[in-house]
Design an enzyme around this catalytic site. Structure first.
Site, PDB file in Angstrom:
ATOM      1  N   GLU A  28      19.286 -33.103  53.903  1.00  0.00           N
ATOM      2  CA  GLU A  28      18.211 -33.865  54.564  1.00  0.00           C
ATOM      3  C   GLU A  28      16.861 -33.186  54.339  1.00  0.00           C
ATOM      4  OE1 GLU A  28      19.003 -36.764  55.648  1.00  0.00           O
ATOM      5  OE2 GLU A  28      20.867 -36.789  56.812  1.00  0.00           O
TER       6      GLU A  28
ATOM      7  N   ARG B 167      21.386 -47.774  82.875  1.00  0.00           N
ATOM      8  CA  ARG B 167      20.316 -48.464  82.115  1.00  0.00           C
ATOM      9  C   ARG B 167      19.250 -47.526  81.578  1.00  0.00           C
ATOM     10  NH1 ARG B 167      20.847 -52.301  86.372  1.00  0.00           N
ATOM     11  NH2 ARG B 167      22.264 -53.940  85.708  1.00  0.00           N
TER      12      ARG B 167
ATOM     13  N   HIS C  93      26.953 -43.334  53.393  1.00  0.00           N
ATOM     14  CA  HIS C  93      27.723 -43.905  54.508  1.00  0.00           C
ATOM     15  C   HIS C  93      29.005 -44.555  53.981  1.00  0.00           C
ATOM     16  CE1 HIS C  93      24.027 -44.240  57.408  1.00  0.00           C
ATOM     17  NE2 HIS C  93      24.524 -43.018  57.339  1.00  0.00           N
TER      18      HIS C  93
ATOM     19  N   GLU D 278      11.937 -48.929  62.577  1.00  0.00           N
ATOM     20  CA  GLU D 278      12.325 -49.290  61.214  1.00  0.00           C
ATOM     21  C   GLU D 278      12.172 -50.782  60.959  1.00  0.00           C
ATOM     22  OE1 GLU D 278      15.707 -46.875  59.899  1.00  0.00           O
ATOM     23  OE2 GLU D 278      16.233 -48.468  58.525  1.00  0.00           O
TER      24      GLU D 278
ATOM     25  N   ARG E 227      10.151 -46.287  57.919  1.00  0.00           N
ATOM     26  CA  ARG E 227      11.240 -45.403  58.323  1.00  0.00           C
ATOM     27  C   ARG E 227      12.478 -45.542  57.445  1.00  0.00           C
ATOM     28  NH1 ARG E 227      13.109 -43.718  64.418  1.00  0.00           N
ATOM     29  NH2 ARG E 227      14.765 -42.342  63.716  1.00  0.00           N
TER      30      ARG E 227
ATOM     31  N   ASN F 218      16.286 -43.008  54.636  1.00  0.00           N
ATOM     32  CA  ASN F 218      17.705 -43.235  54.337  1.00  0.00           C
ATOM     33  C   ASN F 218      18.029 -43.091  52.860  1.00  0.00           C
ATOM     34  OD1 ASN F 218      18.604 -43.772  57.008  1.00  0.00           O
ATOM     35  ND2 ASN F 218      17.517 -45.715  56.899  1.00  0.00           N
TER      36      ASN F 218
ATOM     37  N   LYS G  50       9.157 -36.005  59.217  1.00  0.00           N
ATOM     38  CA  LYS G  50       9.898 -36.998  60.006  1.00  0.00           C
ATOM     39  C   LYS G  50       9.020 -37.564  61.119  1.00  0.00           C
ATOM     40  CE  LYS G  50      13.927 -38.791  61.910  1.00  0.00           C
ATOM     41  NZ  LYS G  50      15.361 -38.815  62.000  1.00  0.00           N
TER      42      LYS G  50
ATOM     43  N   HIS H 209      21.613 -42.625  51.779  1.00  0.00           N
ATOM     44  CA  HIS H 209      22.476 -42.870  52.944  1.00  0.00           C
ATOM     45  C   HIS H 209      23.366 -44.090  52.788  1.00  0.00           C
ATOM     46  CE1 HIS H 209      20.017 -39.772  54.708  1.00  0.00           C
ATOM     47  NE2 HIS H 209      20.586 -39.878  55.892  1.00  0.00           N
TER      48      HIS H 209
ATOM     49  N   LYS I  85      16.946 -42.200  67.151  1.00  0.00           N
ATOM     50  CA  LYS I  85      18.121 -43.003  66.783  1.00  0.00           C
ATOM     51  C   LYS I  85      19.344 -42.364  67.432  1.00  0.00           C
ATOM     52  CE  LYS I  85      16.932 -45.081  62.353  1.00  0.00           C
ATOM     53  NZ  LYS I  85      17.264 -45.137  60.915  1.00  0.00           N
TER      54      LYS I  85
ATOM     55  N   HIS J 122      28.401 -35.385  56.709  1.00  0.00           N
ATOM     56  CA  HIS J 122      27.336 -36.371  56.504  1.00  0.00           C
ATOM     57  C   HIS J 122      26.374 -35.924  55.395  1.00  0.00           C
ATOM     58  CE1 HIS J 122      24.293 -39.369  57.406  1.00  0.00           C
ATOM     59  NE2 HIS J 122      23.398 -38.403  57.560  1.00  0.00           N
TER      60      HIS J 122
HETATM   61  P1  NAD Z   1      27.901 -31.885  63.646  1.00  0.00           P
HETATM   62  O1  NAD Z   1      27.191 -32.299  64.855  1.00  0.00           O
HETATM   63  O2  NAD Z   1      29.298 -32.337  63.461  1.00  0.00           O
HETATM   64  O3  NAD Z   1      27.847 -30.289  63.551  1.00  0.00           O
HETATM   65  C1  NAD Z   1      28.469 -29.657  62.468  1.00  0.00           C
HETATM   66  C2  NAD Z   1      29.504 -28.627  62.928  1.00  0.00           C
HETATM   67  O4  NAD Z   1      28.835 -27.426  63.298  1.00  0.00           O
HETATM   68  C3  NAD Z   1      30.324 -29.028  64.129  1.00  0.00           C
HETATM   69  O5  NAD Z   1      31.632 -28.519  63.988  1.00  0.00           O
HETATM   70  C4  NAD Z   1      29.604 -28.336  65.271  1.00  0.00           C
HETATM   71  O6  NAD Z   1      30.413 -28.121  66.390  1.00  0.00           O
HETATM   72  C5  NAD Z   1      29.216 -27.039  64.613  1.00  0.00           C
HETATM   73  N1  NAD Z   1      28.055 -26.353  65.168  1.00  0.00           N
HETATM   74  C6  NAD Z   1      26.941 -26.907  65.676  1.00  0.00           C
HETATM   75  N2  NAD Z   1      26.026 -25.967  65.923  1.00  0.00           N
HETATM   76  C7  NAD Z   1      26.577 -24.787  65.588  1.00  0.00           C
HETATM   77  C8  NAD Z   1      26.131 -23.443  65.599  1.00  0.00           C
HETATM   78  N3  NAD Z   1      24.878 -23.144  65.958  1.00  0.00           N
HETATM   79  N4  NAD Z   1      26.969 -22.471  65.213  1.00  0.00           N
HETATM   80  C9  NAD Z   1      28.227 -22.781  64.774  1.00  0.00           C
HETATM   81  N5  NAD Z   1      28.709 -24.025  64.705  1.00  0.00           N
HETATM   82  C10 NAD Z   1      27.882 -25.030  65.101  1.00  0.00           C
HETATM   83  O7  NAD Z   1      27.110 -32.343  62.331  1.00  0.00           O
HETATM   84  P2  NAD Z   1      25.563 -32.411  61.947  1.00  0.00           P
HETATM   85  O8  NAD Z   1      25.506 -32.207  60.502  1.00  0.00           O
HETATM   86  O9  NAD Z   1      24.720 -31.593  62.843  1.00  0.00           O
HETATM   87  O10 NAD Z   1      25.192 -33.930  62.287  1.00  0.00           O
HETATM   88  C11 NAD Z   1      25.774 -34.996  61.558  1.00  0.00           C
HETATM   89  C12 NAD Z   1      25.645 -36.260  62.389  1.00  0.00           C
HETATM   90  O11 NAD Z   1      24.265 -36.545  62.590  1.00  0.00           O
HETATM   91  C13 NAD Z   1      26.265 -37.467  61.723  1.00  0.00           C
HETATM   92  O12 NAD Z   1      27.017 -38.184  62.667  1.00  0.00           O
HETATM   93  C14 NAD Z   1      25.053 -38.294  61.303  1.00  0.00           C
HETATM   94  O13 NAD Z   1      25.328 -39.661  61.264  1.00  0.00           O
HETATM   95  C15 NAD Z   1      24.065 -37.932  62.369  1.00  0.00           C
HETATM   96  N6  NAD Z   1      22.661 -38.123  61.993  1.00  0.00           N
HETATM   97  C16 NAD Z   1      21.864 -38.789  62.844  1.00  0.00           C
HETATM   98  C17 NAD Z   1      20.522 -38.961  62.564  1.00  0.00           C
HETATM   99  C18 NAD Z   1      19.623 -39.623  63.550  1.00  0.00           C
HETATM  100  O14 NAD Z   1      18.458 -39.890  63.226  1.00  0.00           O
HETATM  101  N7  NAD Z   1      20.081 -39.885  64.765  1.00  0.00           N
HETATM  102  C19 NAD Z   1      19.992 -38.445  61.364  1.00  0.00           C
HETATM  103  C20 NAD Z   1      20.839 -37.767  60.504  1.00  0.00           C
HETATM  104  C21 NAD Z   1      22.188 -37.603  60.816  1.00  0.00           C
HETATM  105  N1  GLY Z   2      17.796 -40.357  59.602  1.00  0.00           N
HETATM  106  C1  GLY Z   2      17.125 -41.601  59.426  1.00  0.00           C
HETATM  107  C2  GLY Z   2      16.189 -41.948  60.521  1.00  0.00           C
HETATM  108  O1  GLY Z   2      16.043 -41.215  61.476  1.00  0.00           O
HETATM  109  O2  GLY Z   2      15.552 -42.959  60.467  1.00  0.00           O
END
Ligand code: NAD
Ligand code: GLY
Length: 363
Positions: free
Chosen positions: A184, A120, A254, A236, A243, A247, A226, A250, A142, A267
């Site tokens: 971003e 939890r 998406h 949001e 917030r 997006n 942010k 997005h 998020k 992404h």
């Molecule tokens: P990812 O986590 O897949 O990382 C990209 C790639 O880089 C992966 O292969 C990873 O293993 C590799 N990697 C990571 N750090 C590294 C480093 N220092 N050196 C070498 N390789 C490295 O992708 P991302 O772009 O970081 O994140 C995308 C995700 O984030 C999506 O799922 C998206 O929906 C999510 N997201 C979430 C929010 C939120 O607010 N929670 C906001 C934006 C995006």
């Molecule tokens: N990446 C969108 C949010 O964090 O709200």
């Protein structure tokens, strides 16, 4: 090291940004409830950075459970989430165990959702290692996983206690991932920070050459934007703006990610193409000029990003966009640009214009 704060009352937390932070023990131990952590990483990041983070903790008497997951967006799902629960239960992690996400946004979203739901809810720390996660996903709470029918459809809001963005980790990031993160970064300029957009136009070449000073500035300015938005509308729920403006691009993006299959488009790449669609729709509504749309394309192109969307067809886009979390009572609300540097949420774009914008921006 530079430190910003996300002002959320009793759940406020710091974002530390700078080189060499992974080995700075005191920064992490200060955020722990008890000397017990579960570090969640993946098969790419763990060999590079897990030991740098875990060794000082172990030496300081912290019990460390290491959980190494398969890499990639296609693993941001129930099966992988369950691997985390299995490992934490097997190693008898208790309710005071701090979950530490070491990786990009996929690891951050998965680990955060695990932290939100394990027994939890347990404390959570973000150690983002991609540009995208350092400027966006590690901040704001998020968390979640994908569903075959839609991106990020299952999850929770769960704020970290600390964000530790070690800029040295970006040295090993593949070029394509650097570009994805830049989508971003550019977003903050487009939605609310014209001075930053102009700075990005002047400095994009330095950023893409990984100039440390330029990258640090861009990360800090992105996180400041942010943090301010999240502090004003954590969940949001704001009727207009708030917030949801984060997006931009997005909803279209998406649709690309889900439509072509998770992991095909990164992404950030999908967000870039989606941002061009949002700009084009804003032009059709009379808000942006053709030159503004071209300026948007140009900065994204210079960051090595795609500016043409996947050829799914407007019907499929609209079908997928109908699952968006910004749909309220069946009505799709899009983030659009009133002008460069000023975004709005808009529920009244005629479907014909949305279709035309998609068609104009797809292969
Ligand atoms: P990812 O986590 O897949 O990382 C990209 C790639 O880089 C992966 O292969 C990873 O293993 C590799 N990697 C990571 N750090 C590294 C480093 N220092 N050196 C070498 N390789 C490295 O992708 P991302 O772009 O970081 O994140 C995308 C995700 O984030 C999506 O799922 C998206 O929906 C999510 N997201 C979430 C929010 C939120 O607010 N929670 C906001 C934006 C995006
Ligand atoms: N990446 C969108 C949010 O964090 O709200």
């Amino acid at each position: 090291m530079r430190t910003l704060n996300v002002e959320l009352g009793e759940r406020a937390y710091p974002i530390h940004i700078g080189p060499g932070l992974l080995g700075q023990l005191a920064l992490v131990t200060g955020a722990l409830a008890t000397p017990r952590v579960a570090i969640i990483s993946n098969t790419v990041v763990a060999p590079l950075y897990l030991e740098t983070l875990a060794a000082p903790l172990r030496n300081a008497g912290v019990r460390v459970t290491e959980i190494v997951l398969p890499d990639g967006e296609s693993h941001k799902n129930w099966e992988t989430l369950n691997l985390i629960f299995d490992a934490m239960l097997k190693d008898r992690c208790d309710r005071t165990t701090t979950v530490v996400a070491l990786g990009g946004g996929v690891i951050g979203d998965l680990a955060g959702f695990a932290a939100a739901s394990y027994q939890r809810g347990v404390p959570f720390v973000q150690v983002p290692t991609t540009l995208l996660s350092q400027v966006d996903s590690s901040v704001g709470g998020k968390t979640g996983i994908n569903h075959p029918r839609g991106k990020n459809m299952v999850g929770a809001f769960w704020q970290p206690r600390l964000v530790l963005a070690d800029t040295d980790t970006l040295k090993t990031l593949p070029e394509r991932e650097l570009s994805a993160g830049m989508a971003e970064v550019i977003k903050y300029g487009l939605i609310r920070d014209m001075a930053f957009l102009e700075w990005l136009e002047t400095n994009m070449d330095r950023l893409m050459a990984r100039d440390a000073e330029a990258l640090s500035f861009a990360i800090e300015r992105s996180c400041a934007n942010k943090a301010e938005v999240v502090a004003g509308d954590e969940r949001e729920t704001a009727r207009d703006g708030g917030r949801a403006l984060l997006n931009l691009g997005h909803t279209f993006g998406h649709a690309i990610e889900t439509g072509v299959g998770y992991g095909e488009w990164l992404h950030g790449e999908a967000v870039a193409a989606g941002t061009v669609m949002a700009a084009e729709l804003s032009r059709r509504l009379g808000w942006l000029s053709a030159a503004d749309v071209e300026r948007t394309r140009d900065i994204l192109r210079r960051a090595g990003l795609p500016v043409v969307g996947a050829a799914l067809g407007a019907d499929r886009y609209l079908d997928l966009m109908g699952h968006d979390k910004k749909v309220i009572a069946g009505k799709l609300r899009l983030v659009l640009l009133k002008q460069l540097g000023a975004a709005v949420t808009w529920g009244d774009a005629p479907e014909a214009d949305i279709r035309a914008a998609i068609d104009a921006c797809c292969a």
